[in-house]
Design a protein around this motif. Structure first.
Motif, PDB file in Angstrom:
ATOM      1  N   GLY A 121       0.816  -1.214   0.000  1.00 29.61           N
ATOM      2  CA  GLY A 121       0.000   0.000   0.000  1.00 29.61           C
ATOM      3  C   GLY A 121       0.847   1.260   0.000  1.00 29.61           C
ATOM      4  N   GLU A 122       1.935   1.224   0.770  1.00 27.51           N
ATOM      5  CA  GLU A 122       2.817   2.399   0.829  1.00 27.51           C
ATOM      6  C   GLU A 122       3.529   2.618  -0.499  1.00 27.51           C
ATOM      7  N   LEU A 123       3.975   1.517  -1.124  1.00 29.30           N
ATOM      8  CA  LEU A 123       4.655   1.634  -2.422  1.00 29.30           C
ATOM      9  C   LEU A 123       3.697   2.177  -3.476  1.00 29.30           C
ATOM     10  N   GLU A 124       2.446   1.728  -3.390  1.00 31.38           N
ATOM     11  CA  GLU A 124       1.448   2.139  -4.364  1.00 31.38           C
ATOM     12  C   GLU A 124       1.128   3.630  -4.228  1.00 31.38           C
ATOM     13  N   GLY A 125       1.099   4.112  -2.972  1.00 31.13           N
ATOM     14  CA  GLY A 125       0.910   5.536  -2.737  1.00 31.13           C
ATOM     15  C   GLY A 125      -0.470   6.074  -3.065  1.00 31.13           C
ATOM     16  N   ARG A 126      -1.478   5.182  -3.004  1.00 31.42           N
ATOM     17  CA  ARG A 126      -2.841   5.654  -3.272  1.00 31.42           C
ATOM     18  C   ARG A 126      -3.704   5.616  -2.011  1.00 31.42           C
ATOM     19  N   GLY A 127      -3.042   5.537  -0.878  1.00 37.28           N
ATOM     20  CA  GLY A 127      -3.758   5.605   0.388  1.00 37.28           C
ATOM     21  C   GLY A 127      -4.398   4.304   0.839  1.00 37.28           C
ATOM     22  N   ARG A 128      -4.089   3.196   0.153  1.00 38.67           N
ATOM     23  CA  ARG A 128      -4.671   1.922   0.604  1.00 38.67           C
ATOM     24  C   ARG A 128      -3.779   1.339   1.700  1.00 38.67           C
ATOM     25  N   ASN A 129      -4.392   0.904   2.789  1.00 39.87           N
ATOM     26  CA  ASN A 129      -3.617   0.296   3.863  1.00 39.87           C
ATOM     27  C   ASN A 129      -3.919  -1.201   3.924  1.00 39.87           C
ATOM     28  N   GLU A 130      -3.391  -1.877   4.949  1.00 39.17           N
ATOM     29  CA  GLU A 130      -3.570  -3.333   5.054  1.00 39.17           C
ATOM     30  C   GLU A 130      -5.052  -3.705   5.084  1.00 39.17           C
ATOM     31  N   ASP A 131      -5.867  -2.890   5.754  1.00 36.10           N
ATOM     32  CA  ASP A 131      -7.286  -3.219   5.865  1.00 36.10           C
ATOM     33  C   ASP A 131      -8.022  -3.054   4.541  1.00 36.10           C
ATOM     34  N   THR A 132      -7.786  -1.926   3.840  1.00 33.60           N
ATOM     35  CA  THR A 132      -8.497  -1.748   2.568  1.00 33.60           C
ATOM     36  C   THR A 132      -8.061  -2.829   1.570  1.00 33.60           C
ATOM     37  N   LEU A 133      -6.777  -3.194   1.613  1.00 31.51           N
ATOM     38  CA  LEU A 133      -6.310  -4.224   0.674  1.00 31.51           C
ATOM     39  C   LEU A 133      -6.895  -5.594   1.010  1.00 31.51           C
ATOM     40  N   ALA A 134      -7.032  -5.893   2.288  1.00 29.71           N
ATOM     41  CA  ALA A 134      -7.551  -7.212   2.668  1.00 29.71           C
ATOM     42  C   ALA A 134      -9.067  -7.276   2.543  1.00 29.71           C
ATOM     43  N   PHE A 135      -9.748  -6.206   2.903  1.00 26.70           N
ATOM     44  CA  PHE A 135     -11.200  -6.289   3.062  1.00 26.70           C
ATOM     45  C   PHE A 135     -12.006  -5.671   1.923  1.00 26.70           C
ATOM     46  N   LEU A 136     -11.382  -4.879   1.072  1.00 29.44           N
ATOM     47  CA  LEU A 136     -12.178  -4.185   0.060  1.00 29.44           C
ATOM     48  C   LEU A 136     -11.782  -4.527  -1.377  1.00 29.44           C
ATOM     49  N   ARG A 137     -10.984  -5.551  -1.565  1.00 27.51           N
ATOM     50  CA  ARG A 137     -10.717  -5.986  -2.939  1.00 27.51           C
ATOM     51  C   ARG A 137     -11.678  -7.119  -3.291  1.00 27.51           C
ATOM     52  N   THR A 138     -11.922  -7.249  -4.585  1.00 28.56           N
ATOM     53  CA  THR A 138     -12.808  -8.319  -5.034  1.00 28.56           C
ATOM     54  C   THR A 138     -11.985  -9.585  -5.284  1.00 28.56           C
ATOM     55  N   GLU A 139     -12.714 -10.670  -5.495  1.00 26.59           N
ATOM     56  CA  GLU A 139     -12.090 -11.979  -5.677  1.00 26.59           C
ATOM     57  C   GLU A 139     -10.971 -11.945  -6.737  1.00 26.59           C
ATOM     58  N   GLN A 140     -11.261 -11.325  -7.877  1.00 23.85           N
ATOM     59  CA  GLN A 140     -10.306 -11.339  -8.992  1.00 23.85           C
ATOM     60  C   GLN A 140      -9.094 -10.442  -8.741  1.00 23.85           C
ATOM     61  N   GLU A 141      -9.170  -9.603  -7.713  1.00 22.47           N
ATOM     62  CA  GLU A 141      -8.033  -8.717  -7.421  1.00 22.47           C
ATOM     63  C   GLU A 141      -7.019  -9.383  -6.492  1.00 22.47           C
ATOM     64  N   PHE A 142      -7.333 -10.560  -5.974  1.00 20.43           N
ATOM     65  CA  PHE A 142      -6.384 -11.288  -5.120  1.00 20.43           C
ATOM     66  C   PHE A 142      -5.452 -12.121  -6.003  1.00 20.43           C
ATOM     67  N   THR A 143      -4.167 -12.103  -5.672  1.00 26.21           N
ATOM     68  CA  THR A 143      -3.177 -12.728  -6.553  1.00 26.21           C
ATOM     69  C   THR A 143      -2.393 -13.846  -5.867  1.00 26.21           C
ATOM     70  N   HIS A 144      -3.006 -14.485  -4.864  1.00 24.53           N
ATOM     71  CA  HIS A 144      -2.345 -15.627  -4.222  1.00 24.53           C
ATOM     72  C   HIS A 144      -2.472 -16.867  -5.113  1.00 24.53           C
ATOM     73  N   VAL A 145      -1.603 -17.839  -4.867  1.00 28.77           N
ATOM     74  CA  VAL A 145      -1.704 -19.106  -5.591  1.00 28.77           C
ATOM     75  C   VAL A 145      -2.919 -19.877  -5.089  1.00 28.77           C
ATOM     76  N   GLN A 146      -3.477 -20.709  -5.949  1.00 26.14           N
ATOM     77  CA  GLN A 146      -4.707 -21.429  -5.588  1.00 26.14           C
ATOM     78  C   GLN A 146      -4.471 -22.408  -4.432  1.00 26.14           C
ATOM     79  N   LEU A 147      -3.254 -22.898  -4.284  1.00 26.23           N
ATOM     80  CA  LEU A 147      -2.962 -23.885  -3.234  1.00 26.23           C
ATOM     81  C   LEU A 147      -3.467 -23.430  -1.866  1.00 26.23           C
ATOM     82  N   VAL A 148      -3.251 -22.140  -1.535  1.00 20.04           N
ATOM     83  CA  VAL A 148      -3.561 -21.697  -0.168  1.00 20.04           C
ATOM     84  C   VAL A 148      -5.062 -21.535   0.070  1.00 20.04           C
ATOM     85  N   GLU A 149      -5.852 -21.409  -1.002  1.00 15.26           N
ATOM     86  CA  GLU A 149      -7.292 -21.203  -0.808  1.00 15.26           C
ATOM     87  C   GLU A 149      -8.068 -22.525  -0.772  1.00 15.26           C
ATOM     88  N   LEU A 150      -7.452 -23.620  -1.224  1.00 12.49           N
ATOM     89  CA  LEU A 150      -8.159 -24.904  -1.307  1.00 12.49           C
ATOM     90  C   LEU A 150      -8.726 -25.288   0.049  1.00 12.49           C
TER      91      LEU A 150
END
Lengths: 183, 256
Positions: free
Chosen positions: B64-93
């Motif tokens: 969030g800090e690198l991006e510089g658009r005011g998004r913090n850990e909470d906005t990134l975790a709680f306000l992104r949609t499914e397709q905006e998450f970029t983790h590998v599928q293994l961890v969500e199974l």
């Protein structure tokens, strides 16, 4: 504290003020290991007084997810306020990474007296580990029972009551005890 | 005229994907809380979740800090949609039975331990510092997962069968951990990140050693589902994310 990488000497516009504040903050106890202060654990890293007279304090977490950090910050703020610095800023740093090697001999004695086995002392410097080797050996040596001193101890679980402790049991006196994990 | 040497910039998407891996792994593993086979195991898994969540918070905050658009850990975790998450599928199974959860934990945290070990030398000081811290935590996680893998694999006929089934089921999803895309390659090229393909030989060696000790068979490489890094996820993720975000979305800005 004998470790060369331990907390550094206070600096700032007035070293004496910073040293006094550091003394005050050094009395803040860790909320999860009550017998030790944040100074003895190595959480308190740096205490400065800024040119405009405000306290600037740097701390480091023991583990990235340590849930006690908010309480520690609140306790530091209260101690700074009591020492005459109502507007302290508290920074968190991860570098250098916290290690149990910063826990000194006196603090280890306090842990033992409280029934908690201290982490093993730092191993002597040896040859460089092969590439890909672990940075720390897991449970390299079994801790002695802090209650009866016996060496006959067994690990019950590597993850204990807090992030930094494992649960062990003494084979001689039969008592379970906490062990601060090497980290 | 030579340009002054500058520290290469970290692409915000790079710590974000590593943070997503840790966050979703923590959220999924947390479902064992109060359901583990023993009290000690319950405490152990909750401890591991807490470490993973701590890593996720640090990585998302940095992104969030690198991006510089005011998004913090909470906005990134709680306000992104499914397709905006970029983790590998293994961890969500889904967690499956306990053996499946241990196979997932073993494969994922061994990758993390190797990744953080290398990332500690990143040219990005913030990434280097948090990796140097996290690598020691990962070592305890892999030790725990490996101990269970051996106990179950080299246990009864039933536990052996179920552990082997778990390893076989999860194995295809491990390939995505080591498949670099343009972002990984760029991060590796400028020294801020690691090409994950370079981690696989050592990962394979360590996993093989553990599976052998557990009297288990190392699966053959074959089907290799991917897409997590591009926001393509399995059906299991939607349910997990909805539960994770429900409170924050229902009560925007809610605080404890």
């Amino acid at each position: 504290m004998t470790a060369p990488t331990g907390p550094t000497a206070p600096t700032g516009t007035d070293g004496r003020d910073a040293a006094r504040l550091r003394e005050a903050l050094a009395t803040v106890h860790d909320p999860e290991i009550r017998v030790l202060t944040i100074e003895e654990l190595g959480i308190l890293r740096q205490v400065d007084i800024t040119p405009d007279g405000r306290a600037h304090i740097t701390i480091t977490p023991t583990y990235l997810g340590c849930p006690a950090m908010d309480t520690i910050r609140a306790d530091i703020r209260a101690a700074a306020r009591a020492a005459g610095y109502p507007q302290a800023t508290i920074d968190t740093t991860w570098s250098p990474p916290w290690t149990t090697r910063w826990i000194g001999a006196a603090a280890r004695d306090k842990l033992r007296a409280a029934g908690i086995a201290p982490p093993a002392p730092a191993p002597p410097p040896g040859p460089a580990p092969p590439p890909g080797a672990r940075l720390l050996p897991l449970a390299a040596t079994a801790p002695r029972c802090p209650l009866c001193g016996a060496a006959d101890t067994t690990e019950l679980t590597r993850f204990g009551s807090t992030a930094c402790k494992a649960l062990w049991r003494c084979g001689t006196c039969g008592e379970p005890f906490d062990h601060v994990k090497e980290h | 005229m030579t340009a002054p040497r500058t520290t290469p910039a970290t692409a915000p998407a790079y710590p974000l994907r590593l943070g997503d891996d840790a966050l979703i792994a923590a959220q999924r593993l947390l479902q064992w809380c109060a359901r583990a086979p023993q009290l000690e195991e319950d405490v152990a898994l909750a401890n591991i979740c807490l470490d993973l969540l701590g890593q996720a918070r640090a990585l998302l905050t940095h992104a969030g800090e690198l991006e510089g658009r005011g998004r913090n850990e909470d906005t990134l975790a709680f306000l992104r949609t499914e397709q905006e998450f970029t983790h590998v599928q293994l961890v969500e199974l889904d967690n499956g039975d306990f053996a499946v959860s241990m196979a997932k934990l073993l494969f994922f945290t061994t990758y993390q331990e190797l990744l953080y070990g290398r990332l500690a030398a990143s040219t990005d000081p913030a990434l280097a510092a948090l990796a140097a811290k996290a690598v020691k935590e990962s070592a305890y996680h892999t030790g725990h997962a490996a101990a269970w893998t051996v106990r179950l694999g080299d246990g009864t006929q039933e536990s052996h069968h179920r552990m082997q089934h778990a390893v076989d089921t999860i194995w295809p999803y491990t390939h995505a951990l080591f498949t670099p895309d343009a972002l990984d390659r760029a991060a590796a090229a400028n020294g801020t990140g690691i090409d994950p393909a370079t981690l696989r030989p050592l990962w394979h060696e360590r996993i093989t050693r553990t599976l052998k000790e557990a009297t288990l068979t190392v699966p053959d490489d074959g089907w290799a589902p991917g897409g997590g890094r591009q926001g393509i996820h399995t059906e299991a993720f939607g349910y997990l994310l909805t539960e994770m975000q429900a409170l924050h979305r229902a009560h925007p800005g809610a605080r404890w």
